[in-house]
Motif scaffolding. Structure first.
Motif, PDB file in Angstrom:
ATOM      1  N   MET A   1       0.857  -1.197   0.000  1.00 32.21           N
ATOM      2  CA  MET A   1       0.000   0.000   0.000  1.00 32.21           C
ATOM      3  C   MET A   1       0.890   1.243   0.000  1.00 32.21           C
ATOM      4  N   SER A   2       0.482   2.214  -0.802  1.00 26.74           N
ATOM      5  CA  SER A   2       1.260   3.444  -0.853  1.00 26.74           C
ATOM      6  C   SER A   2       0.307   4.620  -0.974  1.00 26.74           C
ATOM      7  N   ALA A   3      -0.446   4.866   0.143  1.00 19.18           N
ATOM      8  CA  ALA A   3      -1.422   5.954   0.150  1.00 19.18           C
ATOM      9  C   ALA A   3      -0.719   7.293   0.033  1.00 19.18           C
ATOM     10  N   GLY A   4      -1.342   8.234  -0.671  1.00 22.82           N
ATOM     11  CA  GLY A   4      -0.753   9.545  -0.778  1.00 22.82           C
ATOM     12  C   GLY A   4      -1.059  10.223  -2.087  1.00 22.82           C
ATOM     13  N   ALA A   5      -0.149  11.136  -2.442  1.00 23.66           N
ATOM     14  CA  ALA A   5      -0.389  11.951  -3.631  1.00 23.66           C
ATOM     15  C   ALA A   5       0.154  11.259  -4.879  1.00 23.66           C
ATOM     16  N   TYR A   6      -0.672  11.174  -5.877  1.00 20.20           N
ATOM     17  CA  TYR A   6      -0.242  10.613  -7.159  1.00 20.20           C
ATOM     18  C   TYR A   6      -0.384  11.669  -8.233  1.00 20.20           C
ATOM     19  N   THR A   7       0.433  11.541  -9.236  1.00 25.67           N
ATOM     20  CA  THR A   7       0.311  12.391 -10.414  1.00 25.67           C
ATOM     21  C   THR A   7      -0.167  11.514 -11.565  1.00 25.67           C
ATOM     22  N   VAL A   8      -1.265  11.926 -12.162  1.00 26.71           N
ATOM     23  CA  VAL A   8      -1.781  11.168 -13.311  1.00 26.71           C
ATOM     24  C   VAL A   8      -1.616  12.024 -14.556  1.00 26.71           C
ATOM     25  N   GLU A   9      -0.912  11.477 -15.524  1.00 30.73           N
ATOM     26  CA  GLU A   9      -0.791  12.171 -16.814  1.00 30.73           C
ATOM     27  C   GLU A   9      -1.819  11.567 -17.750  1.00 30.73           C
ATOM     28  N   ILE A  10      -2.635  12.437 -18.325  1.00 31.50           N
ATOM     29  CA  ILE A  10      -3.755  11.989 -19.151  1.00 31.50           C
ATOM     30  C   ILE A  10      -3.574  12.531 -20.570  1.00 31.50           C
ATOM     31  N   ARG A  11      -3.624  11.625 -21.518  1.00 36.79           N
ATOM     32  CA  ARG A  11      -3.496  12.016 -22.923  1.00 36.79           C
ATOM     33  C   ARG A  11      -4.855  11.836 -23.575  1.00 36.79           C
ATOM     34  N   VAL A  12      -5.415  12.916 -24.088  1.00 37.04           N
ATOM     35  CA  VAL A  12      -6.721  12.868 -24.759  1.00 37.04           C
ATOM     36  C   VAL A  12      -6.489  13.156 -26.238  1.00 37.04           C
ATOM     37  N   MET A  13      -6.898  12.232 -27.097  1.00 37.98           N
ATOM     38  CA  MET A  13      -6.661  12.391 -28.535  1.00 37.98           C
ATOM     39  C   MET A  13      -7.968  12.309 -29.304  1.00 37.98           C
ATOM     40  N   PRO A  14      -8.092  13.099 -30.386  1.00 34.67           N
ATOM     41  CA  PRO A  14      -9.268  12.940 -31.237  1.00 34.67           C
ATOM     42  C   PRO A  14      -9.266  11.525 -31.816  1.00 34.67           C
ATOM     43  N   ARG A  15     -10.442  10.921 -31.881  1.00 34.09           N
ATOM     44  CA  ARG A  15     -10.545   9.552 -32.373  1.00 34.09           C
ATOM     45  C   ARG A  15      -9.953   9.450 -33.779  1.00 34.09           C
ATOM     46  N   ALA A  16      -9.215   8.365 -34.020  1.00 34.02           N
ATOM     47  CA  ALA A  16      -8.449   8.238 -35.264  1.00 34.02           C
ATOM     48  C   ALA A  16      -9.328   8.327 -36.502  1.00 34.02           C
ATOM     49  N   SER A  17     -10.595   7.913 -36.396  1.00 34.65           N
ATOM     50  CA  SER A  17     -11.467   7.906 -37.571  1.00 34.65           C
ATOM     51  C   SER A  17     -12.008   9.298 -37.905  1.00 34.65           C
ATOM     52  N   LEU A  18     -11.799  10.268 -37.009  1.00 30.55           N
ATOM     53  CA  LEU A  18     -12.374  11.598 -37.231  1.00 30.55           C
ATOM     54  C   LEU A  18     -11.325  12.562 -37.767  1.00 30.55           C
ATOM     55  N   LEU A  19     -11.819  13.493 -38.583  1.00 31.33           N
ATOM     56  CA  LEU A  19     -10.954  14.538 -39.121  1.00 31.33           C
ATOM     57  C   LEU A  19     -10.345  15.348 -37.979  1.00 31.33           C
ATOM     58  N   ASP A  20      -9.029  15.573 -38.045  1.00 35.20           N
ATOM     59  CA  ASP A  20      -8.343  16.384 -37.045  1.00 35.20           C
ATOM     60  C   ASP A  20      -7.712  17.585 -37.755  1.00 35.20           C
ATOM     61  N   PRO A  21      -8.506  18.642 -37.968  1.00 35.48           N
ATOM     62  CA  PRO A  21      -7.996  19.766 -38.774  1.00 35.48           C
ATOM     63  C   PRO A  21      -6.795  20.458 -38.126  1.00 35.48           C
ATOM     64  N   GLN A  22      -6.725  20.445 -36.791  1.00 39.25           N
ATOM     65  CA  GLN A  22      -5.586  21.076 -36.117  1.00 39.25           C
ATOM     66  C   GLN A  22      -4.294  20.310 -36.438  1.00 39.25           C
ATOM     67  N   GLY A  23      -4.358  18.983 -36.353  1.00 40.45           N
ATOM     68  CA  GLY A  23      -3.203  18.164 -36.706  1.00 40.45           C
ATOM     69  C   GLY A  23      -2.799  18.373 -38.158  1.00 40.45           C
ATOM     70  N   GLN A  24      -3.817  18.438 -39.041  1.00 43.30           N
ATOM     71  CA  GLN A  24      -3.531  18.658 -40.465  1.00 43.30           C
ATOM     72  C   GLN A  24      -2.830  19.989 -40.697  1.00 43.30           C
ATOM     73  N   ALA A  25      -3.296  21.040 -39.993  1.00 42.57           N
ATOM     74  CA  ALA A  25      -2.697  22.370 -40.184  1.00 42.57           C
ATOM     75  C   ALA A  25      -1.245  22.367 -39.721  1.00 42.57           C
ATOM     76  N   VAL A  26      -0.974  21.684 -38.609  1.00 44.43           N
ATOM     77  CA  VAL A  26       0.407  21.592 -38.108  1.00 44.43           C
ATOM     78  C   VAL A  26       1.256  20.791 -39.099  1.00 44.43           C
ATOM     79  N   HIS A  27       0.662  19.736 -39.641  1.00 41.76           N
ATOM     80  CA  HIS A  27       1.363  18.924 -40.641  1.00 41.76           C
ATOM     81  C   HIS A  27       1.788  19.781 -41.838  1.00 41.76           C
ATOM     82  N   HIS A  28       0.830  20.580 -42.347  1.00 45.06           N
ATOM     83  CA  HIS A  28       1.131  21.436 -43.499  1.00 45.06           C
ATOM     84  C   HIS A  28       2.228  22.438 -43.161  1.00 45.06           C
TER      85      HIS A  28
END
Lengths: 85, 238
Positions: free
Chosen positions: A1-28
């Motif tokens: 047991m290791s009760a206490g403070a944890y840091t959770v890093e969360i990565r949220v990504m647009p679903r691969a099947s959906l258009l990601d215009p922000q990613g496309q603009a960075v790509h260009h």
């Protein structure tokens, strides 16, 4: 047991099947800068959450609940959580 | 006269125009602050456009947890009329009161201009005074208007006639099936990206949006006619 403070890093990504215009603009823009080798870019969000929990597993479960309810939209986004320490 | 609650979130900016448009249509419209939980016997609730909570995280994602949304959800579940305009549409999707979601415009630009639309469904509280298939010009003003839904949801929307407004001539934001507005299966909750409150008088360039608000009052009048017939029917039987 290791009760206490944890840091959770969360990565949220647009679903691969959906258009990601922000990613496309960075790509260009990267191509315009001469990075012709770039085959694709997707842009998402990175959240760092400090959470109190009894165990690492509980911290991860809390983070998943946060993602399901608020941090990610289940219609359009996928997420991954990693807990430290 | 219908009682119309216009919900105000921090960052709402179409609340005053929406209140005026509802009043111009003859409704008893009033504001409800997002921290209130009492809709004050509203017949209809409108979530106006704007940038609630600065659009932080996702448009509508944080407003969806405002105290007032519990009352709005209860009102909707009981069959009460709810309209979300622009940011209000985004909030209704985030709250799960409407299917799907609204994502960043396909070409990333914030678009503020008139668009052509077709009315696809007139059996909702907010489109009853339009003709099915009628074309309108209404302004849009959004950066996140690309409607998306999974393929099964999209098929259900089409099969059930839940697409209320569709872009014609051009699709400004890349939305699925040119969708500009949808309703829930019960048809009492409607979300639209265009702003009818910005085009409800000739002085604003046209009045194609006025009937969104007039529909509420027209429905009310029709209900009264129905009541009278019922009373008359009972009277004849006696």
């Amino acid at each position: 047991m290791s009760a206490g403070a944890y840091t959770v890093e969360i990565r949220v990504m647009p679903r691969a099947s959906l258009l990601d215009p922000q990613g496309q603009a960075v790509h260009h823009a990267l191509q315009a800068l001469g990075f012709g080798d770039v085959a694709g870019v997707r842009a998402g969000k990175h959240l760092v959450v400090q959470v109190q929990a009894a165990t690492r597993e509980e911290a991860a479960a809390k983070a998943r609940s946060m993602c399901d309810r608020l941090l990610a939209n289940p219609v359009t986004e996928d997420y991954e959580c990693s807990v430290s320490p | 006269m219908q009682r119309v609650a216009v919900v105000v979130f921090p960052g709402s900016n179409c609340d005053a125009d929406t209140l005026d448009a509802a009043r111009a249509a003859g409704s008893d419209a009033y504001y409800v602050w997002h921290k209130d939980t009492d809709l004050q016997r509203a017949d209809a609730v409108i979530l106006p456009g704007g940038f609630s909570y600065g659009d932080y995280l996702r448009s509508g994602a944080i407003a969806r947890f405002s105290p007032v949304l519990r009352a709005v959800t209860a009102h909707a579940r009981a069959g009460g009329a709810v309209l979300g305009i622009c940011n209000g549409f985004q909030i209704l999707c985030e709250a799960g009161l409407l299917p799907g979601a609204l994502m960043r415009n396909a070409r990333l630009k914030f678009l503020s201009r008139p668009v052509r639309l077709r009315v696809e469904a007139t059996d909702t509280p907010f489109t009853a005074s339009y003709e099915r298939g009628e074309e309108l010009t209404l302004p849009i003003a959004h950066g996140d208007g690309r409607y998306v839904a999974d393929s099964q949801t999209a098929a259900e929307l089409e099969a059930n006639g839940q697409v209320v407004l569709r872009y014609v001539t051009e699709n400004p934001n890349g939305s699925l099936h040119d969708i500009a507005g949808v309703c829930n299966a019960g048809r009492n909750v409607v979300g639209i990206m265009p702003h009818p409150e910005r085009r409800n008088a000739q002085v604003l360039g046209g009045q194609d949006g006025a009937r969104v608000f007039l529909s509420l009052e027209a429905r009310n009048a029709t209900q009264h006619v129905g009541d009278l017939r019922a009373v008359d029917g009972r009277h004849l039987r006696v």
